[in-house]
Motif scaffolding. Structure first.
Motif, PDB file in Angstrom:
ATOM      1  N   TYR A   1       0.820  -1.207   0.000  1.00 48.89           N
ATOM      2  CA  TYR A   1       0.000   0.000   0.000  1.00 48.89           C
ATOM      3  C   TYR A   1       0.860   1.264   0.000  1.00 48.89           C
ATOM      4  CZ  TYR A   1      -4.285   2.626   1.147  1.00 48.89           C
ATOM      5  OH  TYR A   1      -5.388   3.466   1.130  1.00 48.89           O
TER       6      TYR A   1
ATOM      7  N   SER B   1      -1.033   4.188   4.795  1.00 50.14           N
ATOM      8  CA  SER B   1       0.277   3.923   4.200  1.00 50.14           C
ATOM      9  C   SER B   1       1.379   4.714   4.898  1.00 50.14           C
ATOM     10  CB  SER B   1       0.263   4.264   2.703  1.00 50.14           C
ATOM     11  OG  SER B   1       0.000   5.655   2.516  1.00 50.14           O
TER      12      SER B   1
ATOM     13  N   ASN C   1      -5.075  -1.949   0.200  1.00 49.31           N
ATOM     14  CA  ASN C   1      -4.228  -2.175   1.375  1.00 49.31           C
ATOM     15  C   ASN C   1      -3.988  -3.661   1.643  1.00 49.31           C
ATOM     16  OD1 ASN C   1      -7.012  -2.372   2.168  1.00 49.31           O
ATOM     17  ND2 ASN C   1      -6.336  -2.398   4.307  1.00 49.31           N
TER      18      ASN C   1
ATOM     19  N   PRO D   1      -7.308   1.518   6.564  1.00 47.55           N
ATOM     20  CA  PRO D   1      -6.021   1.369   5.878  1.00 47.55           C
ATOM     21  C   PRO D   1      -5.203   2.661   5.910  1.00 47.55           C
ATOM     22  CG  PRO D   1      -7.748   1.688   4.276  1.00 47.55           C
ATOM     23  CD  PRO D   1      -8.431   1.622   5.624  1.00 47.55           C
TER      24      PRO D   1
END
Length: 635
Positions: free
Chosen positions: A516, A611, A627, A609
């Protein structure tokens, strides 16, 4: 050798407290060593060499490297027993050699004490150093002058009290010419691969501020002279036909009183190495490598870090890495330093046997396995030999044992006992040759192990049953396996040839796992400790992000991608853990570039999710969302 650190439980190795003064004499066992048989490809034959002891102290040898009935690989992998997957497509450090020290004590006992006849001495030397008819010792760490295992105090430039010799006009290795040099030469004749390391316990007393053999600091006005002392030692040995491969500046800096020793601090060691010793080696055209530290894992920050962190030293062609002792701290320090400096070799240069050790076989096998699984490329004990009274000794250790015991002046004078240390060392040196690469093998607490591939392609798997009951070890290699019932407390080396097939052992592809936000799966803080968080982080190419796809597992820093507590629920976090073949460490490729844990049926997932750097990886119901999409080395 540090007498202060040996008997104290607080300074023993991780996971075991080995104390208690157990007066156990080594059995007088004459080694009967078979020549390793040659295996054949396809349905490969596996040779088995076994060592067992009969006492709780792990000292009385019943079987010493005895060859057992050969095995044959069978098709398929897995099954009952302790599963260990050997994957020769994943390689680590190269092996330099294993051995011990020709201390003054050892060399004198073997050569000129009168205890051994010439015939007996030659037989003993063959059984120590011959790679075919003996155990093929390949590394000698010889004291530069007296140590605690010597018959008295001496250096190579001793002067009467009050006199100095800054030009080293009186330098001489005459003391060594009697015993140490002849035996070291004979060792190299028996095994041309023998590496020789020189280590001083003290500079000449006239160079020190206290004028004594024990303790005291090297005076700065003699730094240049002391560098030349090393040069003269190297040149003198070279002239005798004994090139010295490695030196250290000081054995166990600051330790200990009562025998030859010297005090240093980390800044002084770094300064002397950079300003005096390395330039002196260059000027003399010597290729000998200088190793830093030569002491315990828990002394790295104080005594080695100032040297290692200096890039000018680290990148010097005559700087060769680190020398570690195993008396204090945690062996994982070797991996910690390796992860910081991946190109810096690590040598394990001293860990004595002794009567204070509760189980010598157990201690040795853990050392052999733990040192090398933490990037050590040598395993060196302490004195090669002592007598029946564990001497002669010059202060310091009066309870240290050797690979052999030379009886001198007692009812068995002239006889030699091959101790358990001889056989445990032989499990490595007889079957793993210099230049061999350590290869991947599954960590196992019941049956600790380490595997190697030799330059000729042959394999060696060394294992120890660390339990009180028999354990079946099942070795998976490619798409084949063999099993062997390993007795309680037994040591074994398995050897075979052939080419690793597909399946089982996996493909061994290594690279990043990207996911991700273009971030990489990363071991937090580049730690290899069990329980280390697996997270997203900017891709940087470090070893903390180099994953090896091995069958259905992913490994980094020697550990497996694992689910905490073997959990199967949504939100169970990913971590690193010793590879054990459990369902929590199995991963398959699913739809939409997902990684599925078959045990739970859930996918590897970036929490959130998110990153962001530091985002923890977990498992979650498979959705195929961004993700949960990963590119792996095996894809």
């Amino acid at each position: 050798m540090s007498a202060a650190t040996r008997p104290h439980a607080g300074r023993r190795r991780l996971r075991r407290t080995l104390v208690g003064m157990l007066a156990a004499a080594a059995a007088a066992v004459t080694p009967m060593l078979a020549v390793p048989a040659t295996a054949h490809a396809a349905g490969e034959s596996v040779q088995v060499y076994l060592t067992t002891t009969s006492d709780s102290g792990g000292r009385n040898v019943v079987k010493g490297l005895e060859q057992q009935t050969p095995l044959t690989f069978a098709t398929g992998t897995g099954g009952s027993g302790q599963n260990v997957t050997v994957d020769e497509n994943t390689t680590y450090q190269q092996f330099s050699g294993g051995g011990a020290s020709f201390t003054d004590t050892a060399a004198w006992l073997m050569n000129s004490s009168g205890a051994l006849s010439a015939s007996t001495r030659n037989t003993v030397m063959q059984k120590l150093f011959d790679p075919v008819n003996g155990i093929g010792l390949g590394f000698l760490r010889n004291p530069m002058g007296a140590s605690d295992l010597a018959r008295g105090n001496y250096t190579y430039d001793d002067m009467p009290a009050g006199q100095t010799d800054p030009t080293l006009a009186h330098f001489s290795i005459a003391h060594d010419l009697a015993d140490v040099v002849p035996l070291t030469k004979q060792a190299r004749q028996l095994n041309p691969n023998v590496k020789v390391m020189g280590t001083p316990w003290t500079p000449p007393p006239w160079m020190k501020d206290n004028g004594a053999y024990s303790q005291g600091w090297l005076q700065s006005q003699y730094y240049a002279a002391y560098a030349q002392y090393f040069v003269k030692y190297l040149q003198a040995y070279q002239a005798q036909g004994v090139p010295i491969d490695y030196v250290t500046v000081q054995n166990e800096p600051t330790c200990c009183g009562g025998y030859p020793s010297a005090q240093w601090n980390g800044a002084g060691l770094a300064y002397f190495t950079k300003t005096n010793l390395l330039p002196a080696l260059h000027a003399a055209g010597l290729s000998t490598k200088v190793l830093a530290l030569d002491w315990n894992w828990d002394t790295y920050d104080s005594y080695a870090a100032p040297t290692v962190t200096d890039a000018a030293i680290r990148n010097d062609p005559n700087f060769g890495g680190l020398a570690w002792h195993g008396y204090g701290g945690d062996v994982s320090e070797q991996t910690t330093v390796h992860n910081q400096y991946p190109n810096l070799p690590a040598f394990d240069t001293e860990h004595s046997g002794g009567t204070w050790i509760a189980n010598q076989q157990k201690e040795d096998m853990h050392n052999l396995i733990d040192y090398t699984r933490n990037w050590g490329q040598s395993w060196v004990k302490w004195s090669l030999a002592v007598d029946q009274n564990m001497g002669p000794h010059n202060g310091g250790c009066g309870t240290c044992t050797g690979l052999i015991t030379v009886h001198n002046g007692d009812s068995r004078s002239g006889q030699v006992d091959y101790t358990i240390e001889y056989y445990t060392m032989g499990h490595l040196t007889k079957f793993v040759k210099p230049g061999a690469y350590r290869i991947a093998s599954t960590a196992n607490t019941s049956v600790p192990n380490v595997a190697w591939r030799n330059p000729d392609g042959s394999k060696a798997l060394i294992a120890y049953n660390d339990t009180s009951s028999a354990q079946t070890i099942r070795a998976n290699w490619g798409n084949e396996n063999f099993s062997y019932p390993l007795p309680a407390g037994a040591s074994a080396t398995f050897t075979w040839n052939g080419t690793q097939g597909t399946g089982g052992g996996g493909t061994g592809h290594t690279g990043a796992i990207t996911g991700y936000g273009g971030k990489c799966a990363d071991a937090a803080n580049a730690s290899s400790a069990n329980g280390t968080a697996v997270q997203l982080y900017d891709c940087n190419g470090t070893t903390a992000q180099q994953w090896t796809a091995s069958g259905t597992t992913f490994q980094v820093l020697g550990k497996c991608l694992d689910l905490t507590s073997g959990g199967t629920a949504n939100g169970t976090q990913a971590q690193l853990y010793d590879c054990n073949g459990s369902g929590a460490q199995q991963w398959t490729h699913g739809a939409n570039n997902t990684l599925v844990n078959p045990q739970s049926g859930r996918c590897l997932d970036a929490t959130g999710p998110s990153s962001a750097n530091g985002t923890r990886l977990q498992i979650w119901d498979c959705t195929g969302a961004a993700n949960q999409q990963w590119t792996t080395p095996a894809a």
